[in-house]
Motif scaffolding. Structure first.
Motif, short mmCIF file in Angstrom:
data_model
loop_
_atom_site.label_atom_id
_atom_site.label_comp_id
_atom_site.label_asym_id
_atom_site.label_seq_id
_atom_site.Cartn_x
_atom_site.Cartn_y
_atom_site.Cartn_z
N HIS A 22 -14.77 45.07 1.67
CA HIS A 22 -15.35 44.85 0.10
C HIS A 22 -16.69 45.63 0.13
O HIS A 22 -17.04 46.27 -0.64
CB HIS A 22 -15.51 43.50 -0.10
CG HIS A 22 -13.91 43.16 -0.67
ND1 HIS A 22 -13.92 42.24 -1.43
CD2 HIS A 22 -12.72 43.30 -0.33
CE1 HIS A 22 -12.75 41.79 -1.65
NE2 HIS A 22 -11.86 42.61 -0.96
N ALA A 23 -17.48 45.50 1.11
CA ALA A 23 -19.00 45.75 1.37
C ALA A 23 -18.95 47.28 1.23
O ALA A 23 -20.18 48.01 0.65
CB ALA A 23 -19.66 45.21 2.46
N CYS A 24 -18.10 47.88 1.96
CA CYS A 24 -17.97 49.52 1.96
C CYS A 24 -17.53 49.90 0.66
O CYS A 24 -17.34 51.20 0.56
CB CYS A 24 -17.31 49.71 3.14
SG CYS A 24 -17.80 49.64 4.78
N GLY A 25 -17.03 49.11 -0.25
CA GLY A 25 -16.52 49.67 -1.45
C GLY A 25 -15.03 50.20 -1.42
O GLY A 25 -14.73 51.02 -2.46
N LEU A 26 -14.36 49.81 -0.30
CA LEU A 26 -12.69 50.56 -0.32
C LEU A 26 -11.75 49.62 -0.78
O LEU A 26 -11.82 48.20 -0.32
CB LEU A 26 -12.82 50.64 1.36
CG LEU A 26 -13.81 51.78 1.96
CD1 LEU A 26 -13.47 51.71 3.42
CD2 LEU A 26 -13.51 53.15 1.51
N ALA A 58 -11.44 51.03 15.59
CA ALA A 58 -11.54 52.16 14.49
C ALA A 58 -12.02 51.71 13.22
O ALA A 58 -12.83 52.41 12.50
CB ALA A 58 -10.03 52.68 14.36
N LEU A 59 -11.67 50.40 13.08
CA LEU A 59 -12.37 49.61 11.96
C LEU A 59 -13.92 49.61 11.93
O LEU A 59 -14.66 49.70 11.05
CB LEU A 59 -11.79 48.37 11.65
CG LEU A 59 -10.43 48.12 11.00
CD1 LEU A 59 -9.71 46.97 11.22
CD2 LEU A 59 -10.28 48.92 9.62
N PHE A 63 -16.48 51.02 9.47
CA PHE A 63 -17.28 50.06 8.66
C PHE A 63 -18.71 50.29 9.10
O PHE A 63 -19.82 49.74 8.68
CB PHE A 63 -17.00 48.75 8.88
CG PHE A 63 -15.57 48.02 8.45
CD1 PHE A 63 -14.98 48.93 7.07
CD2 PHE A 63 -14.86 47.26 8.95
CE1 PHE A 63 -13.70 48.59 6.72
CE2 PHE A 63 -13.63 47.11 8.30
CZ PHE A 63 -13.16 47.51 7.29
N GLU A 64 -19.03 51.11 10.37
CA GLU A 64 -20.19 51.50 10.89
C GLU A 64 -20.96 50.06 10.99
O GLU A 64 -22.09 49.62 10.94
CB GLU A 64 -21.16 52.09 9.77
CG GLU A 64 -20.65 53.39 9.60
CD GLU A 64 -21.38 54.20 8.72
OE1 GLU A 64 -22.66 53.82 8.13
OE2 GLU A 64 -21.50 55.51 8.31
N CYS A 65 -20.22 49.43 12.20
CA CYS A 65 -20.55 48.12 12.28
C CYS A 65 -20.14 47.90 14.08
O CYS A 65 -19.52 48.94 14.33
CB CYS A 65 -20.15 46.97 11.70
SG CYS A 65 -18.37 46.49 11.79
N SER A 66 -20.59 47.02 14.63
CA SER A 66 -20.40 46.71 16.02
C SER A 66 -18.88 46.11 16.11
O SER A 66 -18.66 45.40 14.91
CB SER A 66 -21.52 46.03 16.67
OG SER A 66 -21.61 44.87 16.42
N MET A 67 -18.43 46.00 17.10
CA MET A 67 -17.44 45.16 17.39
C MET A 67 -17.63 43.61 17.32
O MET A 67 -16.71 42.60 16.70
CB MET A 67 -16.63 45.34 18.76
CG MET A 67 -16.24 46.78 18.88
SD MET A 67 -14.76 46.72 18.05
CE MET A 67 -13.55 45.93 18.87
#
Length: 75
Positions: A22-26, A58-59, A63-67
């Motif tokens: 949701h934060a990524c608008g996807l 991959a997610l 999402f350009e976040c860490s695991m």
């Protein structure tokens, strides 16, 4: 290798996926397209069962976040 998660960890991962998406608008369909999978898989991850480790990697990239942002860690 199979990693078994507790119900609370699985739920936390599922919530993190939904929140990050949701934060990524996807939409679920858009996320599925980026991963090259069928859209119903995203719904399964968010509602029933967290994905495996390769998909989580991959997610995190999408999402350009860490695991750590996707997988709860007890400290």
């Amino acid at each position: 290798m199979v990693i078994h998660l507790s119900a609370s960890a699985d739920g936390a991962i599922r919530k993190a996926i939904r929140t990050r998406r949701h934060a990524c608008g996807l939409s679920q369909a858009q996320l599925a397209d980026r991963l090259g999978i069928h859209p119903p898989a995203v719904s399964v991850w968010e509602k029933k069962r967290a994905p495996g480790l390769p998909t989580l990697v991959a997610l995190a990239a999408i999402f350009e976040c860490s695991m750590d942002d996707l997988i709860p860690v007890r400290r």
